[in-house]
Scaffold this motif. Structure first.
Motif, PDB file in Angstrom:
ATOM      1  N   UNK A  34       0.823  -1.181  -0.017  1.00 24.09           N
ATOM      2  CA  UNK A  34      -0.018  -0.075  -0.088  1.00 24.09           C
ATOM      3  C   UNK A  34       0.687   1.415  -0.021  1.00 24.09           C
ATOM      4  N   UNK A  35       2.040   1.209   0.505  1.00 24.96           N
ATOM      5  CA  UNK A  35       2.949   2.499   0.469  1.00 24.96           C
ATOM      6  C   UNK A  35       3.313   2.860  -0.913  1.00 24.96           C
ATOM      7  N   UNK A  36       3.171   2.097  -1.893  1.00 28.12           N
ATOM      8  CA  UNK A  36       3.578   2.714  -3.420  1.00 28.12           C
ATOM      9  C   UNK A  36       2.511   3.744  -3.832  1.00 28.12           C
ATOM     10  N   UNK A  37       1.371   3.680  -3.055  1.00 28.18           N
ATOM     11  CA  UNK A  37       0.272   4.429  -3.730  1.00 28.18           C
ATOM     12  C   UNK A  37       0.544   5.968  -3.352  1.00 28.18           C
ATOM     13  N   UNK A  38       1.077   5.943  -2.044  1.00 27.77           N
ATOM     14  CA  UNK A  38       1.598   7.177  -1.605  1.00 27.77           C
ATOM     15  C   UNK A  38       2.699   7.796  -2.268  1.00 27.77           C
ATOM     16  N   UNK A  39       3.673   7.068  -2.451  1.00 28.32           N
ATOM     17  CA  UNK A  39       4.651   7.358  -3.298  1.00 28.32           C
ATOM     18  C   UNK A  39       4.257   7.949  -4.623  1.00 28.32           C
ATOM     19  N   UNK A  40       3.498   7.127  -5.392  1.00 25.77           N
ATOM     20  CA  UNK A  40       3.009   7.648  -6.859  1.00 25.77           C
ATOM     21  C   UNK A  40       2.505   8.987  -6.696  1.00 25.77           C
ATOM     22  N   UNK A  41       1.508   9.350  -5.510  1.00 31.04           N
ATOM     23  CA  UNK A  41       0.818  10.259  -5.408  1.00 31.04           C
ATOM     24  C   UNK A  41       1.637  11.709  -5.277  1.00 31.04           C
ATOM     25  N   UNK A  42       2.739  11.263  -4.566  1.00 24.71           N
ATOM     26  CA  UNK A  42       3.970  12.285  -4.234  1.00 24.71           C
ATOM     27  C   UNK A  42       4.687  12.645  -5.427  1.00 24.71           C
ATOM     28  N   UNK A  43       4.932  11.722  -6.235  1.00 23.08           N
ATOM     29  CA  UNK A  43       5.741  11.888  -7.193  1.00 23.08           C
ATOM     30  C   UNK A  43       4.971  12.497  -8.228  1.00 23.08           C
ATOM     31  N   UNK A  44       3.596  12.379  -8.260  1.00 22.35           N
ATOM     32  CA  UNK A  44       2.698  13.091  -9.175  1.00 22.35           C
ATOM     33  C   UNK A  44       2.580  14.648  -8.855  1.00 22.35           C
ATOM     34  N   UNK A  45       2.581  14.821  -7.625  1.00 21.95           N
ATOM     35  CA  UNK A  45       2.444  16.161  -7.015  1.00 21.95           C
ATOM     36  C   UNK A  45       3.662  17.080  -7.090  1.00 21.95           C
ATOM     37  N   UNK A  46       4.832  16.452  -7.114  1.00 22.72           N
ATOM     38  CA  UNK A  46       5.944  17.309  -7.695  1.00 22.72           C
ATOM     39  C   UNK A  46       6.474  17.034  -9.139  1.00 22.72           C
ATOM     40  N   UNK A  47       5.545  16.389  -9.852  1.00 26.78           N
ATOM     41  CA  UNK A  47       5.609  16.533 -11.271  1.00 26.78           C
ATOM     42  C   UNK A  47       7.105  15.869 -11.702  1.00 26.78           C
ATOM     43  N   UNK A  48       7.283  14.791 -11.057  1.00 35.57           N
ATOM     44  CA  UNK A  48       8.564  14.049 -11.320  1.00 35.57           C
ATOM     45  C   UNK A  48       8.322  13.593 -12.712  1.00 35.57           C
ATOM     46  N   UNK A  49       9.573  13.443 -13.565  1.00 34.63           N
ATOM     47  CA  UNK A  49       9.640  13.117 -14.894  1.00 34.63           C
ATOM     48  C   UNK A  49       9.567  11.559 -14.937  1.00 34.63           C
ATOM     49  N   UNK A  50       9.217  10.974 -16.360  1.00 35.23           N
ATOM     50  CA  UNK A  50       8.531   9.804 -16.166  1.00 35.23           C
ATOM     51  C   UNK A  50       9.572   8.852 -15.962  1.00 35.23           C
ATOM     52  N   UNK A  51      11.023   9.030 -16.677  1.00 37.29           N
ATOM     53  CA  UNK A  51      12.022   8.307 -16.357  1.00 37.29           C
ATOM     54  C   UNK A  51      12.311   8.289 -14.992  1.00 37.29           C
ATOM     55  N   UNK A  52      12.423   9.396 -14.464  1.00 33.42           N
ATOM     56  CA  UNK A  52      12.760   9.388 -13.192  1.00 33.42           C
ATOM     57  C   UNK A  52      11.637   8.868 -11.771  1.00 33.42           C
ATOM     58  N   UNK A  53      10.357   9.052 -12.544  1.00 32.91           N
ATOM     59  CA  UNK A  53       9.348   8.301 -11.669  1.00 32.91           C
ATOM     60  C   UNK A  53       9.833   6.467 -11.795  1.00 32.91           C
ATOM     61  N   UNK A  54       9.841   6.223 -12.863  1.00 33.49           N
ATOM     62  CA  UNK A  54      10.073   4.620 -13.063  1.00 33.49           C
ATOM     63  C   UNK A  54      11.371   4.331 -12.252  1.00 33.49           C
ATOM     64  N   UNK A  55      12.355   4.861 -12.411  1.00 37.19           N
ATOM     65  CA  UNK A  55      13.851   4.561 -11.616  1.00 37.19           C
ATOM     66  C   UNK A  55      13.458   4.739 -10.127  1.00 37.19           C
ATOM     67  N   UNK A  56      12.942   5.644  -9.617  1.00 36.56           N
ATOM     68  CA  UNK A  56      12.779   5.825  -8.266  1.00 36.56           C
ATOM     69  C   UNK A  56      11.686   5.037  -7.624  1.00 36.56           C
ATOM     70  N   UNK A  57      10.532   4.828  -8.506  1.00 33.22           N
ATOM     71  CA  UNK A  57       9.646   3.832  -7.826  1.00 33.22           C
ATOM     72  C   UNK A  57      10.468   2.411  -7.638  1.00 33.22           C
ATOM     73  N   UNK A  58      10.937   2.052  -8.690  1.00 32.08           N
ATOM     74  CA  UNK A  58      11.439   0.666  -8.817  1.00 32.08           C
ATOM     75  C   UNK A  58      12.487   0.569  -7.607  1.00 32.08           C
ATOM     76  N   UNK A  59      13.381   1.839  -7.481  1.00 29.95           N
ATOM     77  CA  UNK A  59      14.388   1.588  -6.208  1.00 29.95           C
ATOM     78  C   UNK A  59      13.704   1.427  -5.144  1.00 29.95           C
TER      79      UNK A  59
END
Length: 69
Positions: free
Chosen positions: A1-26
């Motif tokens: 469930x924690x990944x949902x909050x990370x996804x919402x945060x990354x969306x809020x800070x407008x993280x770039x798509x490639x950075x989003x994928x790498x950061x979420x994977x890590x």
């Protein structure tokens, strides 16, 4: 469930798509390793868990190697 909050945060800070994928994977890899260490520390990896892991591992590798989506 924690990944949902990370996804919402990354969306809020407008993280770039490639950075989003790498950061979420890590993050997910780190959480999985920490959770696995915790389960191992409290002796929750029973024989049944290892059997299921052995059964499912080949299909996971096929999906990974052939990039099935």
């Amino acid at each position: 469930m924690g990944s949902v909050f990370f996804a919402m945060y990354f969306d809020a800070i407008k993280l770039a798509k490639d950075n989003y994928r790498a950061t979420m994977t890590a993050i997910l890899l780190t959480l999985t390793v920490i959770r696995g260490i915790g389960y191992f520390a409290v002796d929750q990896f029973s024989r049944e868990v290892w059997v299921v892991t052995a059964i499912l591992f080949p299909s996971m590798m096929v999906a990974y190697l052939f990039n099935i989506k």
